[in-house]
Design a protein around this motif. Structure first.
Motif, PDB file in Angstrom:
ATOM      1  N   ALA A 245       2.243   6.130 -21.597  1.00 40.72           N
ATOM      2  CA  ALA A 245       2.471   6.857 -20.342  1.00 40.72           C
ATOM      3  C   ALA A 245       3.410   6.072 -19.428  1.00 40.72           C
ATOM      4  O   ALA A 245       4.302   6.642 -18.788  1.00 40.72           O
ATOM      5  N   ALA A 246       3.226   4.749 -19.391  1.00 38.58           N
ATOM      6  CA  ALA A 246       4.103   3.918 -18.567  1.00 38.58           C
ATOM      7  C   ALA A 246       5.528   3.963 -19.098  1.00 38.58           C
ATOM      8  O   ALA A 246       6.493   3.973 -18.313  1.00 38.58           O
TER       9      ALA A 246
ATOM     10  N   ALA B 271       0.834  -1.208   0.000  1.00 43.38           N
ATOM     11  CA  ALA B 271       0.000   0.000   0.000  1.00 43.38           C
ATOM     12  C   ALA B 271       0.865   1.253   0.000  1.00 43.38           C
ATOM     13  O   ALA B 271       0.562   2.243  -0.685  1.00 43.38           O
ATOM     14  N   ARG B 272       1.940   1.204   0.760  1.00 46.66           N
ATOM     15  CA  ARG B 272       2.838   2.355   0.832  1.00 46.66           C
ATOM     16  C   ARG B 272       3.456   2.661  -0.540  1.00 46.66           C
ATOM     17  O   ARG B 272       3.555   3.821  -0.947  1.00 46.66           O
ATOM     18  N   ASP B 273       3.841   1.633  -1.285  1.00 54.21           N
ATOM     19  CA  ASP B 273       4.438   1.837  -2.603  1.00 54.21           C
ATOM     20  C   ASP B 273       3.459   2.507  -3.562  1.00 54.21           C
ATOM     21  O   ASP B 273       3.841   3.413  -4.323  1.00 54.21           O
ATOM     22  N   TRP B 274       2.208   2.067  -3.538  1.00 48.50           N
ATOM     23  CA  TRP B 274       1.221   2.684  -4.429  1.00 48.50           C
ATOM     24  C   TRP B 274       0.936   4.129  -4.010  1.00 48.50           C
ATOM     25  O   TRP B 274       0.698   5.000  -4.851  1.00 48.50           O
ATOM     26  N   ASP B 275       0.950   4.403  -2.715  1.00 44.36           N
ATOM     27  CA  ASP B 275       0.763   5.787  -2.260  1.00 44.36           C
ATOM     28  C   ASP B 275       1.859   6.686  -2.819  1.00 44.36           C
ATOM     29  O   ASP B 275       1.600   7.792  -3.297  1.00 44.36           O
ATOM     30  N   VAL B 276       3.100   6.227  -2.720  1.00 44.76           N
ATOM     31  CA  VAL B 276       4.222   7.018  -3.224  1.00 44.76           C
ATOM     32  C   VAL B 276       4.134   7.172  -4.736  1.00 44.76           C
ATOM     33  O   VAL B 276       4.394   8.252  -5.291  1.00 44.76           O
ATOM     34  N   PHE B 277       3.755   6.115  -5.422  1.00 44.27           N
ATOM     35  CA  PHE B 277       3.650   6.153  -6.875  1.00 44.27           C
ATOM     36  C   PHE B 277       2.619   7.187  -7.319  1.00 44.27           C
ATOM     37  O   PHE B 277       2.869   7.994  -8.222  1.00 44.27           O
ATOM     38  N   LEU B 278       1.469   7.183  -6.662  1.00 43.39           N
ATOM     39  CA  LEU B 278       0.423   8.141  -7.029  1.00 43.39           C
ATOM     40  C   LEU B 278       0.765   9.558  -6.584  1.00 43.39           C
ATOM     41  O   LEU B 278       0.488  10.530  -7.291  1.00 43.39           O
ATOM     42  N   GLY B 279       1.378   9.681  -5.413  1.00 43.77           N
ATOM     43  CA  GLY B 279       1.623  11.003  -4.876  1.00 43.77           C
ATOM     44  C   GLY B 279       2.835  11.697  -5.458  1.00 43.77           C
ATOM     45  O   GLY B 279       2.916  12.931  -5.443  1.00 43.77           O
ATOM     46  N   ALA B 280       3.788  10.926  -5.980  1.00 35.61           N
ATOM     47  CA  ALA B 280       5.024  11.542  -6.481  1.00 35.61           C
ATOM     48  C   ALA B 280       5.250  11.251  -7.957  1.00 35.61           C
ATOM     49  O   ALA B 280       5.341  12.169  -8.778  1.00 35.61           O
TER      50      ALA B 280
ATOM     51  N   SER C   7       2.275  12.337 -10.301  1.00 35.56           N
ATOM     52  CA  SER C   7       2.110  13.795 -10.301  1.00 35.56           C
ATOM     53  C   SER C   7       3.137  14.438 -11.228  1.00 35.56           C
ATOM     54  O   SER C   7       2.848  15.446 -11.901  1.00 35.56           O
ATOM     55  N   GLU C   8       4.340  13.855 -11.315  1.00 35.20           N
ATOM     56  CA  GLU C   8       5.361  14.349 -12.233  1.00 35.20           C
ATOM     57  C   GLU C   8       4.921  14.132 -13.685  1.00 35.20           C
ATOM     58  O   GLU C   8       5.115  14.990 -14.548  1.00 35.20           O
ATOM     59  N   LEU C   9       4.311  12.982 -13.951  1.00 38.78           N
ATOM     60  CA  LEU C   9       3.827  12.686 -15.293  1.00 38.78           C
ATOM     61  C   LEU C   9       2.750  13.685 -15.713  1.00 38.78           C
ATOM     62  O   LEU C   9       2.778  14.224 -16.822  1.00 38.78           O
ATOM     63  N   GLU C  10       1.803  13.961 -14.811  1.00 44.74           N
ATOM     64  CA  GLU C  10       0.728  14.887 -15.145  1.00 44.74           C
ATOM     65  C   GLU C  10       1.259  16.307 -15.345  1.00 44.74           C
ATOM     66  O   GLU C  10       0.803  17.037 -16.218  1.00 44.74           O
ATOM     67  N   ALA C  11       2.252  16.681 -14.525  1.00 48.49           N
ATOM     68  CA  ALA C  11       2.814  18.022 -14.655  1.00 48.49           C
ATOM     69  C   ALA C  11       3.554  18.202 -15.975  1.00 48.49           C
ATOM     70  O   ALA C  11       3.640  19.318 -16.509  1.00 48.49           O
ATOM     71  N   SER C  12       4.075  17.121 -16.524  1.00 48.64           N
ATOM     72  CA  SER C  12       4.813  17.214 -17.777  1.00 48.64           C
ATOM     73  C   SER C  12       3.901  17.462 -18.974  1.00 48.64           C
ATOM     74  O   SER C  12       4.350  17.906 -20.028  1.00 48.64           O
ATOM     75  N   GLY C  13       2.617  17.119 -18.826  1.00 47.31           N
ATOM     76  CA  GLY C  13       1.682  17.273 -19.933  1.00 47.31           C
ATOM     77  C   GLY C  13       1.806  16.199 -20.990  1.00 47.31           C
ATOM     78  O   GLY C  13       1.205  16.309 -22.064  1.00 47.31           O
ATOM     79  N   PHE C  14       2.556  15.121 -20.721  1.00 50.93           N
ATOM     80  CA  PHE C  14       2.763  14.065 -21.705  1.00 50.93           C
ATOM     81  C   PHE C  14       1.528  13.186 -21.788  1.00 50.93           C
ATOM     82  O   PHE C  14       1.114  12.574 -20.799  1.00 50.93           O
ATOM     83  N   ASP C  15       0.921  13.093 -22.951  1.00 47.61           N
ATOM     84  CA  ASP C  15      -0.189  12.186 -23.226  1.00 47.61           C
ATOM     85  C   ASP C  15      -1.234  12.203 -22.105  1.00 47.61           C
ATOM     86  O   ASP C  15      -1.341  11.242 -21.337  1.00 47.61           O
ATOM     87  N   PRO C  16      -2.016  13.269 -21.971  1.00 49.39           N
ATOM     88  CA  PRO C  16      -2.991  13.352 -20.872  1.00 49.39           C
ATOM     89  C   PRO C  16      -3.933  12.158 -20.801  1.00 49.39           C
ATOM     90  O   PRO C  16      -4.304  11.718 -19.721  1.00 49.39           O
ATOM     91  N   LYS C  17      -4.322  11.622 -21.974  1.00 50.04           N
ATOM     92  CA  LYS C  17      -5.229  10.477 -21.960  1.00 50.04           C
ATOM     93  C   LYS C  17      -4.558   9.271 -21.312  1.00 50.04           C
ATOM     94  O   LYS C  17      -5.152   8.583 -20.473  1.00 50.04           O
ATOM     95  N   GLY C  18      -3.300   9.025 -21.702  1.00 53.40           N
ATOM     96  CA  GLY C  18      -2.582   7.901 -21.108  1.00 53.40           C
ATOM     97  C   GLY C  18      -2.322   8.116 -19.632  1.00 53.40           C
ATOM     98  O   GLY C  18      -2.414   7.175 -18.825  1.00 53.40           O
ATOM     99  N   ALA C  19      -2.018   9.360 -19.253  1.00 53.30           N
ATOM    100  CA  ALA C  19      -1.786   9.651 -17.838  1.00 53.30           C
ATOM    101  C   ALA C  19      -3.043   9.397 -17.024  1.00 53.30           C
ATOM    102  O   ALA C  19      -2.975   8.871 -15.909  1.00 53.30           O
TER     103      ALA C  19
END
Length: 577
Positions: free
Chosen positions: A511-512, A335-344, A347-359
């Protein structure tokens, strides 16, 4: 009612749970076929109820200054009302437990004992004026208060209390049961006018072998399907923390530098169990990333002590406890790993603007995976396995069956034992580092795990070494662990990105791929820097091989973690179980 944990000794345990389950303990030992067993093969009929004090109403008010000075100083002042009897109780944090001092007072006059929280502030002298002058001055000193300091009610307990005394084989056990609610005032301590149910049992062994006390608690946990669990103590339970951020700092492992190695092991087990007991609520009631982090730390500390002492203790009891702790750590770690993945990472992927649909697809899939991981945590923590792990660890700390058949190392001076343990732990890390070829990130992962084991061992024994000698080493070790941690986070992020992309089509796969590419870059940078940090650590003098100090001045420059106080009169100590 903020407080550090109060740890049970071999004669006392605290159990908490829903009020209905705690109330049921009044009949627990007297109910045919439901009593805890006494020894191997004993029949439940051997457990019989011999005495019971009927339910009676109790009310109490906890006081603090407007700025929360008592709570911050790890002190508490409560006024208890039992019918026409009033008791003044002081709670003073003293290294590793609460000193509870109870004074009986005349019927209240001039101040409220458990009325509405809006009763208003009173001076410390007004609350303590039923004591004679010497006792009042001593109480003010213990609480670090001046007579004119204003104290206001911050929490009120309204509950019912019953006492049942039972015979289980050769043991006599007294259970004091408290069920009701606590109302917490807004403001002091950061609480927001909350009300929490209270279900607490104080189980005392009056006579007989200590293992019967744990047998009683174990049977209560199983009979309630895990709803009843060990509690860290009376005051900690009243506080009713539902999130890890509400908890006080974990109890520090305090090792007597003049003691033996066995005492240090018992201290480490007790501290680990106490923290796990406190964290069960935050882990089970909410998706709390901080609770997951703290639980992993507590479980690592528990496993570290078992690993360090594995060759010295007798039997396999601690090894079995450590295996259970490891399995729980893996569930919480997911659970901790998924929290970090979503929270960090995402968030970097979304901030980059790369492929919003895939993100968006990757984010949705990761969110579902995180929810599933937290459901697994909740199922694990809500089952009897979690409280039984805490109880077994407490029993290992107090009964210390691992002393039987133990090596001579266990009775050795703790400094000599720690020196040898740190040599072994660091030697393992050094051997791994020598075998890692350049550019081998997988090898660095093995080094990270070895250094983590070493670091936890070093932290466990840190207070028996002078701060000045260990500080440079800990700084170098922290820098290296930070690099290796960044490398591990990058590697984990790649695996989770690929897992989340399954079934998400080409947008999720793109996105991955972006996440994996950025993570690989971070991993490469962290790996390069890690070698520099490793060389710095390897070249730092090993503080544990410095000449030992001969007195307690080694830690004279440590920042105090508690405020020392003299005990409030010895003659006023609470009744012993």
């Amino acid at each position: 009612m903020s407080s550090p944990p109060s740890l049970p000794d071999a004669r006392t345990l605290f159990l908490s749970g829903p009020t209905a389950d705690i109330s049921g303990l009044a009949q627990f030992c007297g109910a045919r076929g439901k009593g805890p067993k006494s020894g191997k093969g004993a029949d439940a009929d051997d457990a019989r109820l011999t005495a019971r004090r009927p339910w009676r109403r109790i009310e109490a008010t906890s006081y603090d200054t407007a700025a929360g000075g008592l709570g911050r100083g790890r002190r508490a002042l409560d006024v208890f009302q039992h019918g026409n009897e009033t008791s003044l109780r002081l709670f003073v944090w003293a290294r590793d437990d609460w000193r509870v001092v109870e004074r009986r007072l005349p019927a209240p006059a001039g101040f409220a004992t458990a009325g509405p929280l809006a009763d208003g502030a009173l001076s410390a002298a007004a609350i303590l004026d039923r004591l004679d002058r010497a006792d009042r001055e001593e109480a003010l000193g213990a609480l670090s208060l001046s007579p004119g300091d204003a104290l206001a009610p911050i929490a009120a307990l309204r509950a019912d209390e019953a006492v049942a005394v039972s015979i289980l084989g050769e043991a006599i056990i007294e259970a004091t049961l408290v069920v009701g609610r606590v109302d917490v005032e807004d403001g002091i301590g950061g609480y927001e006018g909350d009300a929490s149910p209270v279900g607490l049992a104080r189980i005392c062994l009056l006579k007989g072998p200590a293992d019967e006390l744990f047998s009683y608690a174990r049977a209560a946990i199983r009979a309630s399907a895990g709803r009843i669990a060990p509690a860290a103590g009376e005051k900690a339970h009243w506080r009713g923390a539902s999130r890890a951020s509400d908890l006080t700092k974990p109890r520090k492992v305090r090792i007597d530098p003049n003691g033996d190695a066995a005492a240090a092991l018992a201290e480490g087990l007790s501290a680990s169990a106490a923290r796990l007991a406190e964290l069960r609520g935050p882990l089970s009631l909410a998706r709390d990333p901080e609770a997951a982090r703290q639980a992993r730390v507590a479980l690592r500390r528990l496993r570290t002590f078992e690993r360090v002492y594995r060759g010295a203790v007798g039997g396999r009891g601690l090894r079995r406890i450590a295996k259970r702790a490891g399995r729980l750590a893996r569930v919480i770690g997911g659970a901790r790993d998924w929290d970090v993945f979503l929270g960090a990472t995402l968030s970097e992927l979304e901030a980059s603007g790369f492929d919003p649909k895939g993100a968006a697809r990757l984010n949705a899939a990761a969110g579902k995976a995180r929810d599933a991981a937290w459901r697994a945590v909740h199922a694990e923590v809500s089952s009897p396995d979690y409280p039984l792990l805490v109880l077994d660890t407490l029993e290992a700390a107090s009964a210390q069956q691992w002393r039987k058949g133990a090596a001579d190392d266990l009775s050795a001076d703790v400094r000599a034992f720690a020196d040898a343990a740190l040599d072994v732990a660091f030697g393992e890390a050094h051997a791994i580092a020598d075998e890692i070829p350049p550019g081998d990130e997988a090898g660095l992962h093995d080094l990270r795990l070895a250094l983590k084991r070493f670091r936890y061992a070093a932290q466990a024994f840190r207070d028996i070494y002078p701060r000045e000698s260990r500080k440079p080493y800990f700084q170098a070790m922290s820098a290296l662990q930070e690099r290796l941690g960044a490398l591990n986070d990058a590697v984990v992020a790649q695996g989770l990105a690929l897992e989340a992309a399954k079934g998400g089509g080409r947008p999720a796969a793109r996105a991955a791929g972006y996440v994996c590419g950025r993570a690989a870059e971070r991993a490469a940078r962290a790996a390069d820097a890690a070698w520099d940090e490793w060389r710095a650590l390897a070249g730092t003098p090993r503080y544990w091989r410095a000449a030992p100090v001969s007195d307690d001045s080694a830690n004279a420059n440590e920042a105090p973690e508690v405020i020392s106080t003299a005990p409030f009169k010895a003659g006023a100590a609470p009744r012993e179980c």
